[in-house]
Motif scaffolding. Structure first.
Motif, PDB file in Angstrom:
ATOM      1  N   SER A   1      -3.020  70.980  40.434  1.00  0.00           N
ATOM      2  CA  SER A   1      -2.679  69.472  40.640  1.00  0.00           C
ATOM      3  C   SER A   1      -1.235  69.306  40.210  1.00  0.00           C
ATOM      4  CB  SER A   1      -3.570  68.670  39.960  1.00  0.00           C
ATOM      5  OG  SER A   1      -3.361  68.926  38.570  1.00  0.00           O
ATOM      6  N   THR A   2      -0.780  68.044  41.141  1.00  0.00           N
ATOM      7  CA  THR A   2       0.620  67.654  40.398  1.00  0.00           C
ATOM      8  C   THR A   2       0.760  67.199  39.144  1.00  0.00           C
ATOM      9  OG1 THR A   2       1.008  66.728  42.631  1.00  0.00           O
ATOM     10  CG2 THR A   2       2.530  66.100  41.125  1.00  0.00           C
ATOM     11  N   THR A   3      -0.353  66.742  38.577  1.00  0.00           N
ATOM     12  CA  THR A   3      -0.306  66.189  37.081  1.00  0.00           C
ATOM     13  C   THR A   3      -0.150  67.357  36.315  1.00  0.00           C
ATOM     14  OG1 THR A   3      -1.897  64.524  37.986  1.00  0.00           O
ATOM     15  CG2 THR A   3      -1.683  65.025  35.538  1.00  0.00           C
ATOM     16  N   CYS A   4      -0.846  68.450  36.626  1.00  0.00           N
ATOM     17  CA  CYS A   4      -0.797  69.685  35.586  1.00  0.00           C
ATOM     18  C   CYS A   4       0.660  70.174  35.832  1.00  0.00           C
ATOM     19  CB  CYS A   4      -1.680  71.000  36.143  1.00  0.00           C
ATOM     20  SG  CYS A   4      -1.600  72.425  35.444  1.00  0.00           S
ATOM     21  N   HIS A   5       1.273  70.273  36.747  1.00  0.00           N
ATOM     22  CA  HIS A   5       2.672  70.634  37.066  1.00  0.00           C
ATOM     23  C   HIS A   5       3.690  69.818  36.201  1.00  0.00           C
ATOM     24  CE1 HIS A   5       6.613  72.239  38.591  1.00  0.00           C
ATOM     25  NE2 HIS A   5       6.751  71.024  39.152  1.00  0.00           N
ATOM     26  N   LEU A   6       3.423  68.383  36.196  1.00  0.00           N
ATOM     27  CA  LEU A   6       4.284  67.466  35.507  1.00  0.00           C
ATOM     28  C   LEU A   6       4.032  67.658  34.006  1.00  0.00           C
ATOM     29  CD1 LEU A   6       3.919  64.140  37.692  1.00  0.00           C
ATOM     30  CD2 LEU A   6       5.718  65.938  37.513  1.00  0.00           C
ATOM     31  N   LEU A   7       2.823  67.905  33.705  1.00  0.00           N
ATOM     32  CA  LEU A   7       2.580  68.073  32.031  1.00  0.00           C
ATOM     33  C   LEU A   7       3.359  69.252  31.466  1.00  0.00           C
ATOM     34  CD1 LEU A   7       1.135  67.420  29.579  1.00  0.00           C
ATOM     35  CD2 LEU A   7      -0.860  68.778  30.193  1.00  0.00           C
ATOM     36  N   SER A   8       3.285  70.442  32.572  1.00  0.00           N
ATOM     37  CA  SER A   8       3.957  71.405  32.087  1.00  0.00           C
ATOM     38  C   SER A   8       5.420  71.359  31.895  1.00  0.00           C
ATOM     39  CB  SER A   8       3.658  72.638  32.967  1.00  0.00           C
ATOM     40  OG  SER A   8       2.255  72.879  33.145  1.00  0.00           O
ATOM     41  N   LEU A   9       6.014  70.614  32.876  1.00  0.00           N
ATOM     42  CA  LEU A   9       7.458  70.322  32.866  1.00  0.00           C
ATOM     43  C   LEU A   9       7.675  69.559  31.465  1.00  0.00           C
ATOM     44  CD1 LEU A   9       8.192  69.532  36.481  1.00  0.00           C
ATOM     45  CD2 LEU A   9       9.022  71.650  35.221  1.00  0.00           C
ATOM     46  N   GLU A  10       6.912  68.459  31.139  1.00  0.00           N
ATOM     47  CA  GLU A  10       7.280  67.632  30.137  1.00  0.00           C
ATOM     48  C   GLU A  10       7.171  68.497  28.730  1.00  0.00           C
ATOM     49  OE1 GLU A  10       8.652  64.355  28.403  1.00  0.00           O
ATOM     50  OE2 GLU A  10       8.075  64.645  30.389  1.00  0.00           O
ATOM     51  N   LEU A  11       6.016  69.547  28.591  1.00  0.00           N
ATOM     52  CA  LEU A  11       6.013  70.209  27.493  1.00  0.00           C
ATOM     53  C   LEU A  11       6.807  71.152  27.299  1.00  0.00           C
ATOM     54  CD1 LEU A  11       2.008  70.381  27.400  1.00  0.00           C
ATOM     55  CD2 LEU A  11       3.573  69.011  26.003  1.00  0.00           C
ATOM     56  N   ASN A  12       7.359  71.787  28.382  1.00  0.00           N
ATOM     57  CA  ASN A  12       8.554  72.901  28.161  1.00  0.00           C
ATOM     58  C   ASN A  12       9.707  72.231  27.993  1.00  0.00           C
ATOM     59  OD1 ASN A  12       7.530  75.404  29.017  1.00  0.00           O
ATOM     60  ND2 ASN A  12       6.577  74.594  30.610  1.00  0.00           N
ATOM     61  N   LYS A  13       9.997  70.893  28.042  1.00  0.00           N
ATOM     62  CA  LYS A  13      11.256  70.174  27.538  1.00  0.00           C
ATOM     63  C   LYS A  13      11.319  70.045  26.076  1.00  0.00           C
ATOM     64  CE  LYS A  13      11.854  67.523  31.597  1.00  0.00           C
ATOM     65  NZ  LYS A  13      11.812  66.144  32.211  1.00  0.00           N
ATOM     66  N   ARG A  14      10.071  70.029  25.475  1.00  0.00           N
ATOM     67  CA  ARG A  14      10.206  69.754  24.065  1.00  0.00           C
ATOM     68  C   ARG A  14      10.249  71.284  23.166  1.00  0.00           C
ATOM     69  NH1 ARG A  14       7.763  65.047  22.155  1.00  0.00           N
ATOM     70  NH2 ARG A  14       7.342  66.325  20.229  1.00  0.00           N
ATOM     71  N   LEU A  15      11.685  71.140  22.555  1.00  0.00           N
ATOM     72  CA  LEU A  15      12.114  72.649  22.063  1.00  0.00           C
ATOM     73  C   LEU A  15      11.059  72.743  20.843  1.00  0.00           C
ATOM     74  CD1 LEU A  15      15.989  71.925  21.646  1.00  0.00           C
ATOM     75  CD2 LEU A  15      14.706  73.020  23.298  1.00  0.00           C
TER      76      LEU A  15
END
Length: 226
Positions: free
Chosen positions: A71-85
């Motif tokens: 899903s697109t939502t899973c992709h967006l969640l992954s992107l957001e969490l990967n931004k958090r150092l």
């Protein structure tokens, strides 16, 4: 029916009294317990157990995971969490109240929804399956950032034995089976994930630790148990 049969239908649970209940409402229990932050209660499980469990819950969970991962939502969640150092500091993800994903819906739900041609049993457990799939995604992201093991813990007193088995196969450890022990697992290197939990989650955590990330309802949702 013997004495053993009677008590087998009851389970002890921790019942929480949030801040707003303590300061705004009138006592509805013995006055000696009114100012207690939590109480021990007993839940009658007869009606719940009578509903039975799904025959193919494990397969349904696999399908739910696959759909979520694409899903697109899973992709967006992954992107957001990967931004958090600071996600590379996570050692555990603690989930509260994500719901049982094996128990059939109540009879009144079966009757009402079947009139609309829905797959009632599948749709009833789908939200819980999705929430557990999200937790698995978060664990994978944290693990991939460092290569370190990340514990995945889940607390929900409503889990059936079948659900516990499925969760353990998929990497979860079920904790706090009476609704309390999971909170002791929260520390400063945790991610807390909870949706519609029947406990004042934020108030409890504030007295325990400062998790790296809390994903839960906003303060405007169910504010009497925020």
């Amino acid at each position: 029916m013997g004495l053993t049969d009677v008590f087998s239908t009851r389970e002890p649970r921790v019942v929480y009294q949030d801040y707003w209940r303590l300061v705004k409402t009138q006592p509805d229990r013995p006055k000696e317990t009114y100012h207690c932050a939590y109480l021990i209660d007993w839940i009658n499980t007869s009606a719940r157990n009578f509903r039975g469990v799904l025959a193919d819950a494990s397969l349904a969970f696999e399908k739910s995971q696959s759909a979520w991962n694409l899903s697109t939502t899973c992709h967006l969640l992954s992107l957001e969490l990967n931004k958090r150092l600071d996600m590379d500091k996570v050692t555990k993800i603690v989930c509260f109240g994500l719901g049982d994903m094996c128990r059939k819906p109540p009879e009144w739900v079966m009757r009402s929804e079947s009139l609309h041609g829905h797959d009632v049993e599948a749709s009833f457990v789908q939200p819980s399956m999705l929430q557990h799939a999200i937790a698995l995604t978060m664990m994978k992201i944290c693990h991939d950032k460092t290569g370190n093991a990340v514990d995945l813990l889940a607390q929900d007193p409503d889990y059936t034995e079948q659900a516990k088995t499925i969760l353990e196969i998929n990497g979860f450890s079920v904790v706090g089976q009476h609704g309390a022990g999971g909170f002791a697992e929260v520390d400063d290197n945790s991610v807390v994930f909870s949706v519609f939990v029947k406990a004042p989650l934020k108030q409890i955590i504030a007295d325990i630790a400062r998790p790296i990330l809390i994903i839960t309802d906003g303060f405007e949702v169910f504010n009497d148990s925020a």
